[in-house]
Motif scaffolding. Structure first.
Motif, PDB file in Angstrom:
ATOM      1  N   GLU A  13     -21.533   2.779 -28.048  1.00 37.69           N
ATOM      2  CA  GLU A  13     -22.478   3.839 -28.400  1.00 37.69           C
ATOM      3  C   GLU A  13     -23.503   4.062 -27.290  1.00 37.69           C
ATOM      4  O   GLU A  13     -23.898   5.198 -27.026  1.00 37.69           O
ATOM      5  CB  GLU A  13     -23.149   3.518 -29.737  1.00 37.69           C
ATOM      6  N   ARG A  14     -23.916   2.996 -26.631  1.00 35.59           N
ATOM      7  CA  ARG A  14     -24.878   3.123 -25.525  1.00 35.59           C
ATOM      8  C   ARG A  14     -24.292   3.966 -24.393  1.00 35.59           C
ATOM      9  O   ARG A  14     -24.975   4.768 -23.780  1.00 35.59           O
ATOM     10  CB  ARG A  14     -25.252   1.720 -25.034  1.00 35.59           C
ATOM     11  N   LYS A  15     -23.004   3.797 -24.136  1.00 35.41           N
ATOM     12  CA  LYS A  15     -22.360   4.531 -23.043  1.00 35.41           C
ATOM     13  C   LYS A  15     -22.149   6.002 -23.379  1.00 35.41           C
ATOM     14  O   LYS A  15     -21.896   6.806 -22.498  1.00 35.41           O
ATOM     15  CB  LYS A  15     -21.049   3.859 -22.663  1.00 35.41           C
ATOM     16  N   LEU A  16     -22.254   6.354 -24.644  1.00 33.82           N
ATOM     17  CA  LEU A  16     -22.148   7.755 -25.059  1.00 33.82           C
ATOM     18  C   LEU A  16     -23.503   8.453 -25.037  1.00 33.82           C
ATOM     19  O   LEU A  16     -23.562   9.688 -25.017  1.00 33.82           O
ATOM     20  CB  LEU A  16     -21.579   7.846 -26.475  1.00 33.82           C
ATOM     21  N   ALA A  17     -24.561   7.664 -25.044  1.00 35.64           N
ATOM     22  CA  ALA A  17     -25.921   8.218 -25.154  1.00 35.64           C
ATOM     23  C   ALA A  17     -26.191   9.202 -24.018  1.00 35.64           C
ATOM     24  O   ALA A  17     -25.885   8.933 -22.858  1.00 35.64           O
ATOM     25  CB  ALA A  17     -26.950   7.102 -25.141  1.00 35.64           C
ATOM     26  N   GLY A  18     -26.749  10.329 -24.383  1.00 34.95           N
ATOM     27  CA  GLY A  18     -27.147  11.322 -23.396  1.00 34.95           C
ATOM     28  C   GLY A  18     -26.070  12.311 -23.009  1.00 34.95           C
ATOM     29  O   GLY A  18     -26.350  13.273 -22.291  1.00 34.95           O
ATOM     30  N   LEU A  19     -24.843  12.100 -23.470  1.00 32.41           N
ATOM     31  CA  LEU A  19     -23.785  13.065 -23.157  1.00 32.41           C
ATOM     32  C   LEU A  19     -23.915  14.273 -24.083  1.00 32.41           C
ATOM     33  O   LEU A  19     -23.977  14.116 -25.302  1.00 32.41           O
ATOM     34  CB  LEU A  19     -22.394  12.455 -23.360  1.00 32.41           C
ATOM     35  N   PRO A  20     -23.955  15.470 -23.517  1.00 30.77           N
ATOM     36  CA  PRO A  20     -23.971  16.651 -24.392  1.00 30.77           C
ATOM     37  C   PRO A  20     -22.629  16.769 -25.112  1.00 30.77           C
ATOM     38  O   PRO A  20     -21.621  16.211 -24.687  1.00 30.77           O
ATOM     39  CB  PRO A  20     -24.188  17.810 -23.417  1.00 30.77           C
ATOM     40  N   ASP A  21     -22.633  17.492 -26.202  1.00 30.55           N
ATOM     41  CA  ASP A  21     -21.442  17.626 -27.036  1.00 30.55           C
ATOM     42  C   ASP A  21     -20.230  18.119 -26.244  1.00 30.55           C
ATOM     43  O   ASP A  21     -19.115  17.668 -26.475  1.00 30.55           O
ATOM     44  CB  ASP A  21     -21.734  18.554 -28.220  1.00 30.55           C
ATOM     45  N   THR A  22     -20.453  19.012 -25.306  1.00 26.72           N
ATOM     46  CA  THR A  22     -19.313  19.540 -24.528  1.00 26.72           C
ATOM     47  C   THR A  22     -18.626  18.426 -23.745  1.00 26.72           C
ATOM     48  O   THR A  22     -17.400  18.408 -23.655  1.00 26.72           O
ATOM     49  CB  THR A  22     -19.768  20.645 -23.556  1.00 26.72           C
ATOM     50  N   LEU A  23     -19.402  17.491 -23.187  1.00 27.41           N
ATOM     51  CA  LEU A  23     -18.802  16.387 -22.438  1.00 27.41           C
ATOM     52  C   LEU A  23     -18.261  15.298 -23.356  1.00 27.41           C
ATOM     53  O   LEU A  23     -17.283  14.627 -23.012  1.00 27.41           O
ATOM     54  CB  LEU A  23     -19.796  15.801 -21.441  1.00 27.41           C
ATOM     55  N   LEU A  24     -18.883  15.105 -24.525  1.00 28.02           N
ATOM     56  CA  LEU A  24     -18.340  14.155 -25.505  1.00 28.02           C
ATOM     57  C   LEU A  24     -16.929  14.554 -25.914  1.00 28.02           C
ATOM     58  O   LEU A  24     -16.078  13.708 -26.167  1.00 28.02           O
ATOM     59  CB  LEU A  24     -19.207  14.112 -26.762  1.00 28.02           C
ATOM     60  N   ARG A  25     -16.684  15.851 -25.962  1.00 29.20           N
ATOM     61  CA  ARG A  25     -15.420  16.376 -26.458  1.00 29.20           C
ATOM     62  C   ARG A  25     -14.426  16.707 -25.339  1.00 29.20           C
ATOM     63  O   ARG A  25     -13.287  17.090 -25.623  1.00 29.20           O
ATOM     64  CB  ARG A  25     -15.688  17.624 -27.278  1.00 29.20           C
ATOM     65  N   ALA A  26     -14.846  16.598 -24.092  1.00 31.69           N
ATOM     66  CA  ALA A  26     -14.006  17.017 -22.970  1.00 31.69           C
ATOM     67  C   ALA A  26     -12.985  15.936 -22.604  1.00 31.69           C
ATOM     68  O   ALA A  26     -13.367  14.836 -22.198  1.00 31.69           O
ATOM     69  CB  ALA A  26     -14.890  17.319 -21.752  1.00 31.69           C
ATOM     70  N   PRO A  27     -11.684  16.225 -22.727  1.00 31.79           N
ATOM     71  CA  PRO A  27     -10.683  15.260 -22.270  1.00 31.79           C
ATOM     72  C   PRO A  27     -10.813  15.038 -20.760  1.00 31.79           C
ATOM     73  O   PRO A  27     -11.083  15.970 -20.007  1.00 31.79           O
ATOM     74  CB  PRO A  27      -9.346  15.920 -22.610  1.00 31.79           C
ATOM     75  N   VAL A  28     -10.667  13.808 -20.336  1.00 34.50           N
ATOM     76  CA  VAL A  28     -10.826  13.442 -18.938  1.00 34.50           C
ATOM     77  C   VAL A  28      -9.479  12.992 -18.394  1.00 34.50           C
ATOM     78  O   VAL A  28      -8.826  12.116 -18.971  1.00 34.50           O
ATOM     79  CB  VAL A  28     -11.885  12.321 -18.790  1.00 34.50           C
ATOM     80  N   GLU A  29      -9.080  13.601 -17.304  1.00 32.52           N
ATOM     81  CA  GLU A  29      -7.821  13.218 -16.654  1.00 32.52           C
ATOM     82  C   GLU A  29      -8.105  12.097 -15.662  1.00 32.52           C
ATOM     83  O   GLU A  29      -9.172  12.043 -15.088  1.00 32.52           O
ATOM     84  CB  GLU A  29      -7.198  14.432 -15.961  1.00 32.52           C
TER      85      GLU A  29
END
Length: 177
Positions: A38-54
């Motif tokens: 959860e700490r590593k998710l902190a501060g990510l906007p929703d668009t980046l939380l949901r963005a698949p990463v290659e």
């Protein structure tokens, strides 16, 4: 020859440094990794939380959703033999993919509910208790101990939180500890 400046080492992560009890160590590190996720998710906007990463192909939120399924499969269905759905009908694509209509808050709440349920299951058993039969495990020979299952969860979190470090750096340059 000049000496490098002294540095104070970072405190140890996880449970208390004096911890020696295997249960305290396993549960303490598992909780630490859950909190780290959860700490590593902190501060990510929703668009980046949901963005698949290659090249991973999953989003940070998809990883959270997957770990909720992992908690459920190993603790509720696996150890406690609860009558729960262990795998989504859509397989890996549904387990890792977050539908546009499902909010980030819903995914996080679902994950936290699975963690709470898993924590309650673990609190009610000893490390050497074997998984109940009827869920994931059908025979006494196949049923692992709670300690074995917790160790599996710990390595699953260690691997995925490490992957999340890389994903976070690719998304916004934030590096892990």
């Amino acid at each position: 020859m000049p000496q490098p400046p002294e540095q104070t080492p970072a405190p140890l992560d996880g449970p208390a440094t004096a911890a020696v009890d295997p249960r305290e160590l396993l549960l303490g590190y598992l909780d630490w990794y859950r909190e780290t996720l959860e700490r590593k998710l902190a501060g990510l906007p929703d668009t980046l939380l949901r963005a698949p990463v290659e090249p991973m192909g999953w989003s940070p939120l998809g990883l959270v959703q997957h770990l909720g399924w992992v908690e459920r499969r190993w603790m509720r269905w696996g150890f406690a033999a609860e009558d729960v759905i262990a795998y989504p009908a859509g397989g890996d694509a549904e387990e890792w993919g977050v539908p546009a209509g499902r909010s980030s808050q819903e995914v996080l709440a679902g994950y936290r509910a699975e963690v709470a349920a898993a924590t309650a299951v673990a609190a009610a058993a000893a490390l050497d208790d074997r998984a109940r039969l009827g869920g994931r495990f059908r025979t006494p020979e196949d049923a692992p101990t709670l300690g074995r299952i917790l160790f599996h969860l710990l390595q699953e979190y260690a691997r995925h939180v490490g992957q999340l470090d890389i994903v976070r750096e690719l998304l916004d340059g934030t590096t892990g500890e």
